[in-house]
Write an enzyme that holds these catalytic residues in place. Structure first.
Site: not given
Ligand SMILES: [Zn+2]
Length: 887
Positions: A157, A289-293, A325-326, A348
């Site tokens: 992303e 941060g973090a990523m919601e794959n 969140h993720e 978001e």
């Protein structure tokens, strides 16, 4: 995505000047969804093989894509970026021509004769690069007890899947994916789906993963390295924490949190988590941060792993919230995806709100709804300026997509979702979300699809309510005039757009849900909708003042008539913390805009001296620290520091250095007060911190992680060279990145110019561990500027070293860097110097960010010029406050 924000109170900003007309969306349709790729050919199913080579930092790959040709065409266009496409076969025959345009990030296959409508197969051979920044496939080096290691990870992303495989890399081109990867034999590989096969050949192994459901390309993930696992289960789904081998035991808290959250979300969304497994993958350092794959969420390690020997207990708050969140994105974002990047807020804003809601559900003692104001206020600071933009921002080109990841999309979006839930009612809102999930599963949406589901559930016209909040910039200021008429309070309200700038007007209107209730019994409030520029409402029997944002769920500011305001200030200590916080924030904004004198804010804080609410003190300290910064280098600086000590010292003395575990937020309150008192030069606090540092050197266990960074930061602030050397030595002997970062962030507080220079030198001399990522060097410079009180030195250093400082940043990080960090130097350089440098060192696309950063600096300077003399007079008139404590 969850973008980690740096621990500095600098507002981020995005684009300038937007049209004001509120325009509602149409429901999603593939053919009318924005995007650049032609819609004549769509992917159905990708079969992708990747072969990374760590020795050359390149990879080769093959893919075979089942496509559907919708109308006859002789060109097929896919996204590629920094990639070589060497061969392409359509239905087994080589295509006539392959043309790659790296600037446009596309490759066009010409087929010669038109391809007939229907299903075909496109096979492509390609090669690309393994980067050192989180864009596409990247490598991450890290240390462990047995030496240096490397892992591979992806970050797609917004638009970087096209760096990894040729793809229809826009969110509405959903397809299924089957991945396989060939890695060194010692590596494990993790992707969205479970592995179905693993084949060892010599020194390599090839791992093949099961086919994903239909999803957007930006959600593909692939990680490979030497991993350890913690395994769990929730609602029939295998849940794992995946970490660099040896660190997995620090994932226990994350695993337990994820298990609870999965069941909670299964229920909330009314649709079970649709994949067979969920991995939470720790990427050491570097990755912001973090990523919601889908099915394989990546996190920078310190927002997933909890190491009690290094991190304070309160780090669990950020870990829980980031996971919440993720994981909410697994439904809201992954199962149902926004049609285009202008709808990013759907992802978001919702996740921002849900992370608080879900975290609060499991951890009520953290008082998150009282504390969320800090985030909302950050959005309002940006959104109150005439350069703000709407939540729903037109994104003409996907290369602009990164600019949408800002506090307007996240925190304003989140605040709006909260207000909508309050207005519609918790159960009704949830029913609407369940309908939305069911109706749009494995599909894409616009805001209109969400409003339709919520309207259906609530029997109200949600689009009519929502449109102004999401498609127009800014927010309202509600002015309130309360009068007693025949024994009843008449609440006369007027609404107009709030601006920090003087002489700004706007005809904008919103439908504003006012929560009207007695200030002292705000839980009895009732909600009315103000749909015109003004209105009069019943405030009940005359007596106590009436609040119009009772409970503080409304995304607007309130200004009361002077008599009501005075009564509210007088009674402030008796209000609920959430209302106290909102009133403090609104008053601070009114001071900044020039509507009221700073004494109004200081009067309020004086009333709250008895409070032990972290949320209240976060808001009060925001005001006090802001004034303290305005006073830097001014004649009244010392007097204001003394005043601040006088206010804060009794609050700290009530909780002391240790004990009182009755409230889960007390340790964080203790740290906040210590930091403020240390910064204001409280001699006893500084002496205590020094004594604790002495003991710590003999016995590290004497200084618990809860206090370590704070105490060392105070010591560093006033350090002489020998003390600085001792702190610096700790950095050199630290055993992990997390530990090193605690010492580094403390060290950078040193105020003596010669020590500040040493701290700045660390940004480029290789002393910051590379796994901290390139952003760590910039944070160093910003901390020296602000906490180290050396903005001039820091700015000179930044200017002289800019190429090296930004060299390894991703485009994503660069896109917001100037706007984020330029204001850190406002007291260290002339306006002309800042602007000239920023303009000559940013790309054309970043010009709006620079403009906005300069605007923010101008506002800051104007506010300081107005506030400082007024504060000086007020402090002089309150000598008792200034003499109670001091150094
Ligand atoms: Zn997110």
């Amino acid at each position: 995505m969850h973008r980690r924000l740096v621990m500095l109170s600098l507002a981020v900003s995005a684009c300038a000047a937007f049209p004001i007309a509120a325009r509602a969306d149409a429901p999603y349709a593939f053919d009318t969804a924005p995007g650049k790729l032609p819609k004549t050919v769509v992917p159905i199913d990708y079969d992708i093989s990747l072969r990374p080579d760590l020795s050359t930092l390149t990879f080769t790959g093959d893919e075979s894509v089942r496509i559907r040709v919708r109308t006859a065409t002789s060109t097929i266009v896919v996204n590629t970026h920094d990639m070589t496409v060497s061969r392409a076969l359509l239905d087994g025959h080589p295509v006539a021509a392959i043309a790659t345009d790296n600037d446009k990030q596309v490759t066009t296959f010409s087929t010669g004769a038109p391809v007939s409508p229907g299903e075909h197969r496109l096979a492509i051979a390609f090669a690309g690069k393994i980067g050192d920044q989180p864009a596409g496939l990247f490598y991450q080096k890290y240390r462990s007890a047995d030496g240096q290691h490397t892992m591979l990870a992806t970050q797609m992303e917004s638009t970087d899947a096209r760096r990894v495989f040729p793809s229809w890399d826009e969110p509405s081109f959903r397809a299924t994916y089957r991945l396989s990867v060939t890695v060194p034999k010692a590596f494990d590989a993790v992707s969205n789906m479970p592995a179905t096969a693993e084949q060892v050949a010599g020194e390599t192994k090839t791992v093949t993963f099961a086919r994903t459901p239909k999803m957007a390309s930006y959600l593909v993930v692939l990680c490979a390295g030497e991993f350890g696992y913690l395994k769990g289960e929730a609602d029939g789904v295998a849940v794992r924490v995946v970490a660099p081998k040896g660190r997995e035991q620090n994932g226990q808290y994350a695993l337990e949190s994820a298990e609870k959250l999965l069941s909670y979300y299964d229920d909330y969304f009314g649709v079970k988590f649709p994949l067979p497994k969920l991995d939470l993958i720790a990427v050491p350092g570097g990755f912001p941060g973090a990523m919601e794959n889908w099915g394989g969420i990546t996190f920078t390690s310190d927002v997933l792993l909890f190491d009690p020997s290094i991190q304070p207990e309160s780090a669990k708050n950020e870990i829980f919230q980031t996971i919440a969140h993720e994981m909410s994105h697994q439904w809201f974002g992954d199962l149902v995806t926004m049609a285009w990047w202008d709808g990013l807020w759907l992802n978001e804003g919702f996740a921002d709100w849900m992370q608080t809601k879900a975290t609060d559900h499991f951890n009520p003692s953290w008082h998150l709804w009282d504390r969320v104001n800090g985030d909302v206020e950050r959005a309002m600071q940006t959104d109150g300026q005439n350069t703000t933009h709407p939540v729903q921002t037109p994104i003409a080109d996907e290369t602009q997509a990164d600019s949408a990841f800002d506090e307007i999309t996240y925190q304003k979006g989140g605040a709006f979702v909260r207000m909508m839930e309050e207005y519609l009612g918790e159960d009704t809102f949830r029913d609407g979300i369940r309908q939305y999930m069911r109706a749009n599963a494995y599909g894409n949406t616009t805001s209109a699809n969400l409003y339709a589901a919520l309207s259906n559930a609530s029997k109200q016209d949600v689009a009519a309510f929502a449109t102004a909040w999401t498609t127009a910039p800014g927010f309202p200021l509600v002015t309130v005039d309360e009068r007693c008429v025949d024994g009843k309070t008449a609440v006369v309200v007027k609404a107009q757009r709030f601006f920090y700038e003087a002489n700004q007007t706007s005809e904008q209107q919103w439908r504003i849900p006012l929560s009207i209730g007695d200030a002292l019994h705000a839980s009895d409030a009732h909600t009315v909708l103000l749909s015109a520029a003004s209105g009069t409402f019943d405030g009940g029997p005359c007596g106590d003042p009436v609040l119009v944002n009772a409970g503080a769920a409304g995304y607007f500011r309130v200004q009361y008539d002077s008599l009501t305001a005075a009564t509210l200030t007088h009674d402030l200590a008796r209000l609920a913390p959430a209302d106290q916080v909102r009133i403090l924030a609104d008053t601070r904004a009114a001071v900044q805009s020039g509507a009221v004198a700073p004494s109004a804010a200081l009067d309020e804080i004086a009333q709250l001296r008895g409070s032990q609410s972290l949320a209240v003190w976060d808001a009060a300290l925001n005001t006090l620290r802001g004034i303290a910064q305005d006073e830097r280098g001014q004649p009244g600086e010392r007097a204001f520091d003394a005043y601040e000590r006088a206010v804060l010292r009794p609050v700290f003395d009530r909780i002391g250095w240790a004990g009182d575990a009755s409230d889960a937020t007390t340790p964080a309150l203790r740290r906040a007060l210590l930091e403020a008192l240390g910064s204001a030069g409280d001699t006893r606090i500084v002496a205590d911190a020094r004594a604790r540092f002495e003991r710590f050197q003999a016995d590290p266990s004497s200084l618990p992680p809860d206090l370590r960074e704070t105490v060392l930061g105070i010591v560093a602030s006033y350090a002489d060279e020998p003390t600085w050397m001792k702190l610096h030595a700790l950095l050199g002997t630290s055993k992990s990145l997390d530990e090193a970062q605690v010492y580094a962030r403390a060290l950078w507080h040193a105020r003596a110019p010669e020590l500040a220079s040493k701290n700045l030198a660390m940004a480029t001399n290789g002393e910051i561990p590379p796994e901290a990522g390139p952003i760590a060097a910039i944070i160093d410079v910003a901390i020296v500027a602000q906490e180290g009180h050396q903005p001039g030195l820091a700015w000179s250093f930044y200017k002289a070293n800019e190429p090296k400082l930004v060299e390894h940043l991703s485009d994503f990080e660069r896109s917001f860097l100037v706007a984020k960090f330029l204001p850190a130097f406002w007291q260290g350089a002339s306006r002309a110097d800042l602007e000239a440098f920023a303009k000559s060192h940013t790309s054309a696309e970043s010009v709006p960010q620079v403009t906005q950063a300069m605007h923010q600096i101008d506002l800051r300077v104007a506010t300081a010029q107005r506030v400082v003399p007024s504060v000086d007079r007020w402090v002089a008139a309150h000598p008792s406050g200034a003499t109670a404590q001091g150094s």
